[in-house]
Motif scaffolding. Structure first.
Motif, short mmCIF file in Angstrom:
data_model
loop_
_atom_site.label_atom_id
_atom_site.label_comp_id
_atom_site.label_asym_id
_atom_site.label_seq_id
_atom_site.Cartn_x
_atom_site.Cartn_y
_atom_site.Cartn_z
N ARG A 34 0.82 -1.21 0.00
CA ARG A 34 0.00 0.00 0.00
C ARG A 34 0.85 1.26 0.00
O ARG A 34 0.37 2.33 -0.34
CB ARG A 34 -0.89 0.01 1.24
N LEU A 343 -3.68 -10.25 -4.45
CA LEU A 343 -4.84 -9.88 -3.66
C LEU A 343 -5.39 -8.52 -4.10
O LEU A 343 -6.57 -8.24 -3.93
CB LEU A 343 -4.42 -9.81 -2.18
N ASN A 344 -4.53 -7.69 -4.66
CA ASN A 344 -4.97 -6.35 -5.08
C ASN A 344 -4.39 -6.01 -6.45
O ASN A 344 -3.58 -6.77 -7.00
CB ASN A 344 -4.58 -5.29 -4.04
N ASN A 368 -6.95 -1.81 -3.88
CA ASN A 368 -7.85 -2.94 -3.63
C ASN A 368 -8.67 -3.27 -4.85
O ASN A 368 -9.16 -2.38 -5.55
CB ASN A 368 -8.79 -2.60 -2.47
N THR A 376 -13.43 -1.18 -1.52
CA THR A 376 -12.95 -0.82 -0.19
C THR A 376 -11.76 0.10 -0.34
O THR A 376 -10.73 -0.29 -0.87
CB THR A 376 -12.53 -2.07 0.59
N MET A 377 -11.93 1.29 0.12
CA MET A 377 -10.83 2.25 0.03
C MET A 377 -9.78 1.89 1.05
O MET A 377 -10.08 1.47 2.15
CB MET A 377 -11.41 3.64 0.32
N GLN A 378 -8.54 2.04 0.66
CA GLN A 378 -7.45 1.72 1.57
C GLN A 378 -7.56 2.58 2.82
O GLN A 378 -7.71 3.79 2.75
CB GLN A 378 -6.12 2.00 0.91
N GLY A 379 -7.46 1.93 3.93
CA GLY A 379 -7.43 2.65 5.19
C GLY A 379 -8.78 3.12 5.67
O GLY A 379 -8.89 3.70 6.73
N ASP B 108 0.35 -0.78 9.93
CA ASP B 108 -0.93 -0.33 10.48
C ASP B 108 -2.13 -0.79 9.64
O ASP B 108 -3.22 -0.28 9.76
CB ASP B 108 -0.93 1.20 10.57
N GLU B 109 -1.92 -1.79 8.80
CA GLU B 109 -3.01 -2.29 7.97
C GLU B 109 -3.87 -3.27 8.77
O GLU B 109 -3.64 -4.47 8.75
CB GLU B 109 -2.46 -2.97 6.73
N TYR B 162 -7.80 -6.18 7.49
CA TYR B 162 -7.87 -5.36 6.27
C TYR B 162 -7.85 -6.22 5.01
O TYR B 162 -8.65 -6.05 4.10
CB TYR B 162 -6.69 -4.38 6.24
N TRP B 163 -6.94 -7.20 4.98
CA TRP B 163 -6.75 -8.00 3.77
C TRP B 163 -7.58 -9.28 3.76
O TRP B 163 -7.72 -9.92 2.73
CB TRP B 163 -5.28 -8.38 3.60
#
Lengths: 380, 236
Positions: A34, A343-344, A368, A376-379, B108-109, B162-163
């Motif tokens: 990310r 995965l992304n 994503n 789904t937006m990152q974070g 921090d994910e 998250y993942w």
């Protein structure tokens, strides 16, 4: 050799066989980090932006990256260059890297001129069955924009796999799109089936298998072909024909490709455009990414996205501070990677933020994949 | 003129001869030529098997326990012998470090949780041993052997908020050729009984199938274990 010695050597031989090994993986499938990474190996001290990559899923090992740069003219004009990018991901150490290598892409030499070439967009799908246009098999379309006739217009030409030119095939203006104003950054939109439709199709396929009614299957196949044959091609592009740069949609004639359609139905996308400049739309599957300096961003041009659901685009959303900065972020492109490998997906864009090699640099980050009709937006 | 050195036996060779070939003088030499021993102790992973970073072939193994049973038959002079051995070892999986590695990678994910098990090893082997002369009814026995071990890899899972599910490794079995080498200090209590402290290095390289990963890969795990055991020996 004596039999006893052979027996003694057997365990050693077995151990040697096992010397070639693989390690236990710590990820089932790969992930593009990310973190926003400077694409240092392709950037120069000049401006490097306006990239394009594959618009269909690539297998995760490598892809062709084309972008615009003024490095070879000392800033005088922008030309297109190409790199073959090998993706290196270690599912054991969980590391990700891209190894770009400049590649000879003859079509680019055919396109570049003493003027500016921007906004490349490549298709690699010209083996089409439901269009009446006569095209060579195994060819793709290479769209770009150029100011070779005074103002920025959209051009195209055909090319073969590996970037080879097709003899006698020169870049041609998409005249039905171009005006006296600036036009550029064309991208195609092929609607993907919604989750509901996909489920219905699966159900139908299961029913077919269960009944094993071949006659019905043939009938349905013909129906699908007829439906596909009535398809029109849709593209999106940028134009400042109404003062500021906005995003427009153009729909081609039935059964014709966009560049050969005589009359295009062009609509300004009010829903996606703003009073500020909205540029560089780029669509992969049902997601559009673009750049805009509208209000609500992090400063300068920011990257925004919109999702296509049930025939409409959602209200644009800012990618947030994880990707955008107070500087300019420009020309985002999605590199779609096969879902069973990564995965992304990957998002490549350019920015003039500090810390680069100079001017605009290319950056990449993980993005994503869409799941169903949501993203789904990152974070978030 | 240089004086010719006398033709003598090298001191090390002399020492070795005394060490291995001196006539048994202790009482325990009356013991029988066969022995059965049982021992238990700790199994300590080392080398890559004990590594707890996402680096090449890290096993994330932690110390566990092991049990061992051995039957020994000595030759006429009771210096050389052969043995057959059966043993079991259980090593814990370093779940804390495994989780820490995912947290390091994902930063921090989201939050990550892991599920782990432990390594099981069931071995059967045969080998040679050699024992030294006894000093105060205590002798050193060197041993080495080869055999087969049934190895069981634990089920592993890592889930990130998250993942989603980022990794799953199903438990799997593999029968693999193994090698051991060790040293054992044995003290004879009487004609029939002895106690011993042993140190043994165990190595094998089982292969397991990771069915959940992309393209279902087979991976190899270099297993390196040190067994430190205490046990009883029965001579017969």
């Amino acid at each position: 050799m004596q039999p006893s010695k052979k027996i003694l050597l057997l365990p050693l031989a077995l151990l040697l066989v096992h010397a070639c090994d693989r390690s236990r993986l710590n990820l089932d499938i790969a992930i593009v980090p990310r973190e926003v990474m400077n694409f240092a190996d392709v950037n120069s001290s000049r401006d490097d932006y306006n990239s394009a990559g594959p618009t269909v899923y690539f297998a995760g090992d490598g892809f062709t990256l084309v972008f615009s740069t003024n490095r070879d003219s000392n800033g005088a004009d922008f030309d297109l260059v190409s790199y073959q990018c090998v993706v290196n991901f270690d599912q054991m150490n969980i590391s990700f890297d891209i190894w770009p290598d400049p590649q000879d892409y003859p079509i680019i030499d055919n396109i570049n001129s003493m003027y500016n070439e921007w906004g490349p967009y490549l298709t690699d799908e010209l083996v089409e069955y439901y269009y009446e246009d006569e095209v060579l098999p195994d060819t793709g379309r290479f769209f770009f924009s150029s100011d070779r006739k005074g103002n920025q217009d959209i051009y195209y030409c055909y090319y073969s796999p590996g970037g080879a030119t097709i003899p006698g095939n020169q870049a041609v203006s998409v005249s039905s799109l171009n005006t006296e104003f600036e036009e550029g950054y064309l991208c195609l939109h092929q609607e993907m089936p919604t989750i509901k439709e996909a489920a219905a199709n699966q159900e139908m396929a299961a029913d077919q298998e269960a009944t094993a009614n071949q006659e019905m299957a043939v009938k349905q196949e013909m129906t699908v072909k007829q439906a596909a044959a009535s398809n029109t091609e849709t593209c999106y592009f940028t134009s400042d024909r109404e003062g500021t740069f906005d995003i427009y949609r153009a729909t081609g004639e039935a059964n014709r490709k966009i560049e050969t359609s005589g009359a295009l139905q062009i609509t300004k996308m009010d829903h996606l455009s703003s009073t500020a400049d909205d540029k560089c739309p780029y669509i992969v599957n049902n997601m559009m990414v673009f750049t805009s300096d509208r209000e609500g961003g992090q400063g300068g041009f920011d990257l925004w996205y919109s999702l296509y659901t049930d025939g409409t685009w959602s209200a644009p959303e800012n990618f947030g501070p994880e990707i955008n900065s107070e500087y300019d972020e420009y020309r985002p492109v999605i590199i779609p990677i096969q879902p069973d490998i990564f995965l992304n997906d990957m998002l490549i864009f350019s920015s003039n933020r500090p810390g680069g090699k100079g001017g605009f640099d290319l950056y990449y980050t993980g993005l994503n994949k869409r799941t169903g009709t949501s993203f789904t937006m990152q974070g978030k | 003129m240089k004086k010719q050195a006398p033709n003598t036996i090298p001191p090390l060779l002399l020492l070795a001869l005394v060490f291995f070939c001196a006539s048994p003088v202790s009482a325990q030499e009356t013991i029988n030529r066969n022995a059965l021993s049982f021992s238990a102790g700790t199994a300590v992973p080392f080398d890559e098997f004990a590594y707890s970073r996402f680096t090449y072939r890290a096993g994330f193994a932690q110390p566990g326990v092991n049990l061992d049973a051995k039957i020994i038959h000595y030759g006429k002079r009771k210096i050389f012998g052969i043995y057959a051995d059966a043993g079991y070892a259980y090593l814990f999986f370093n779940e804390k470090r495994y989780l820490a590695e995912y947290e390091r990678i994902f930063e921090d994910e989201g939050t990550t949780s892991v599920t782990t098990g432990g390594y099981h090893f069931l071995k059967a082997e045969a080998g040679f041993l050699i024992r030294t002369i006894a000093i105060r009814d205590t002798r050193i026995i060197l041993q080495t052997g080869v055999g087969y071990t049934l190895c069981r890899h634990p089920y592993l899972s890592a889930v990130n908020s998250y993942w989603g599910v980022v990794n799953t490794v199903n438990s799997d079995l593999d029968l693999q050729l193994t090698g051991t080498a060790g040293v054992r200090v044995e003290h004879t209590l009487d004609e029939y009984t002895g106690i011993h402290l042993s140190y043994q290095v165990f190595a094998c390289k089982p292969s397991f199938m990771d069915r959940e990963s992309y393209r279902a890969v087979t991976f190899y795990l270099p297993v390196r274990i040190q067994n430190i055991n205490f046990g009883l020996t029965r001579y017969f």
